[in-house]
Design an enzyme around this catalytic site. Structure first.
Site, PDB file in Angstrom:
ATOM      1  N   THR A  23       0.873  -1.163   0.000  1.00 18.94           N
ATOM      2  CA  THR A  23       0.000   0.000   0.000  1.00 18.94           C
ATOM      3  C   THR A  23       0.915   1.220   0.000  1.00 18.94           C
ATOM      4  OG1 THR A  23      -2.018   0.987   0.921  1.00 18.94           O
ATOM      5  CG2 THR A  23      -0.419   0.192   2.517  1.00 18.94           C
ATOM      6  N   CYS A  29      -3.245   6.736   8.348  1.00 20.27           N
ATOM      7  CA  CYS A  29      -3.869   5.418   8.277  1.00 20.27           C
ATOM      8  C   CYS A  29      -2.878   4.359   8.763  1.00 20.27           C
ATOM      9  CB  CYS A  29      -4.272   5.084   6.855  1.00 20.27           C
ATOM     10  SG  CYS A  29      -5.335   6.305   6.086  1.00 20.27           S
ATOM     11  N   HIS A  46      -5.727  -1.740   4.953  1.00 22.15           N
ATOM     12  CA  HIS A  46      -5.360  -0.321   5.087  1.00 22.15           C
ATOM     13  C   HIS A  46      -6.552   0.391   5.726  1.00 22.15           C
ATOM     14  CE1 HIS A  46      -3.698   3.483   2.815  1.00 22.15           C
ATOM     15  NE2 HIS A  46      -4.373   3.850   3.881  1.00 22.15           N
TER      16      HIS A  46
END
Lengths: 161, 204
Positions: A23, A29, A46
């Site tokens: 990711t 996050c 995520h």
């Protein structure tokens, strides 16, 4: 060489060797990897927010730490990971803007890390490695072949956890 | 309104129109500051999900500068202005650092100039919002961060994430002269309560 599976914000996927999973540009996050070192079944989620029960519009389960980690857990078990062997690695949760503040809105990175850790404890998945906090964004890549999580930030040499 | 789960099309249209007016004022402010003529293209307002937002700015790992202000008083939330790095260097050269080279290290002076640019651009945007709605909006000092686009955008995306899966972003292109253009992006992120105040004050 397998392919690189890319997940976006509020997204999750299972990953089997020879593929890797990534990711890009995690900010506040959290990227959470679950991994069975024997069968090498892995997956990444995520998540953006710590707690789905605090939000009304919570249909997107991959968006929240509690539901997202649970969904990933269920998916990797279904794909052949063993509950007892599963380990977790987490990264992200940075505070992107260096506020001198006690405003909750801006501490969401910290809250997200707490949310993910709480859920992992509930599921009794040990956290093998953790790289959270700080002020830098992170791109993370997990290779289920060797269990290493590669972390890249701007202006810092890449490292693995 | 606090019960509202998703923003309606109508409400997104309102945010979009506020964005159009606001970025027009921001361009005027920028022109005054730089003492030059600035042409502005019609701002593009898009309603899209987070992952597309990042693509619009140039991809997850593209380096951008984000300027973030906290809003308080009648409207609470955040406002963000995003520029790509080439635009940032163009702007700094125009402003006062005429011999600054692309990719040269940005020192405290440069950062502080950028903060001021952010202040003026977002201030113009917010004052037009305030005029439209007759609401008091107080903005914090601007905070700066240079990092990957996805990481910078995660901050507003998380705030929007509490409302739904989509965000409104205004893309504005300023033409500084024939050769140099500057791409900037505005994001206005009111809290849910403030959002309903904005809607109410506009008679919706």
């Amino acid at each position: 060489m397998g392919k690189m599976i890319k997940i976006g914000m509020a997204d999750l996927s299972v990953c089997l060797p020879p593929d890797s999973i990534t990711t890009l540009g995690l900010g506040s996050c959290i990227g959470c990897v679950l991994y069975d070192p024997v069968t090498k079944v892995s997956g990444m989620v995520h998540v953006m927010l710590p707690d789905s029960t605090k939000i009304r519009n919570n249909e997107n389960i991959a968006k929240f730490a509690d539901t997202g980690v649970q969904a990933l857990f269920d998916d990797v078990i279904a794909a052949g990971a063993s509950k007892s062997r599963l380990i977790a690695k987490i990264a992200g949760g940075a505070q992107m803007f260096a506020f001198k503040t006690d405003n909750e809105m801006l501490k969401v990175g910290e809250r997200n890390a707490e949310g993910v850790i709480k859920k992992l404890n509930e599921l009794k998945v040990p956290i093998k490695a953790q790289d959270t906090g700080g002020h830098l964004g992170r791109t993370i890549e997990f290779n289920p072949e060797n269990g290493e999580l590669l972390i890249k930030s701007v202006g810092v040499p890449p490292y693995t956890i | 309104m606090a019960e509202e789960q998703m923003l309606s099309d109508m409400q997104f249209d309102v945010l979009r129109e506020i964005g159009n007016i606001g970025s027009g004022h921001a361009a005027t402010a920028l022109a005054k500051m730089l003492d030059m003529k600035i042409d502005i293209k019609v701002p593009q307002a898009v309603v899209c999900d987070f992952n597309y937002l990042v693509q619009m700015v140039g991809g997850e790992e593209k380096l951008v500068i984000g300027i973030l202000l906290q809003l308080s008083d009648d409207v609470e939330g955040m406002m963000m202005f995003i520029m790509d790095l080439p635009s940032t260097y163009v702007l700094l050269r125009k402003l006062m650092f005429s011999d600054l080279k692309d990719e040269e290290y940005l020192n405290d002076m440069h950062m502080s100039a950028l903060q001021e640019i952010g202040n003026i651009i977002t201030g113009a945007y917010l004052s037009s919002l305030s005029d439209l709605t007759k609401l008091k909006i107080n903005a914090s000092v601007p905070y700066l961060s240079i990092d990957m686009a996805a990481a910078i955008l995660s901050v507003p995306a998380i705030e929007f994430g509490k409302l739904g899966d989509k965000a409104v972003m205004i893309e504005t292109e300023f033409d500084l002269d024939e050769t140099q253009e500057l791409n900037g992006y505005f994001l206005l992120i009111p809290t849910m309560d403030s959002y309903s105040k904005i809607m109410t004050s506009l008679g919706l």
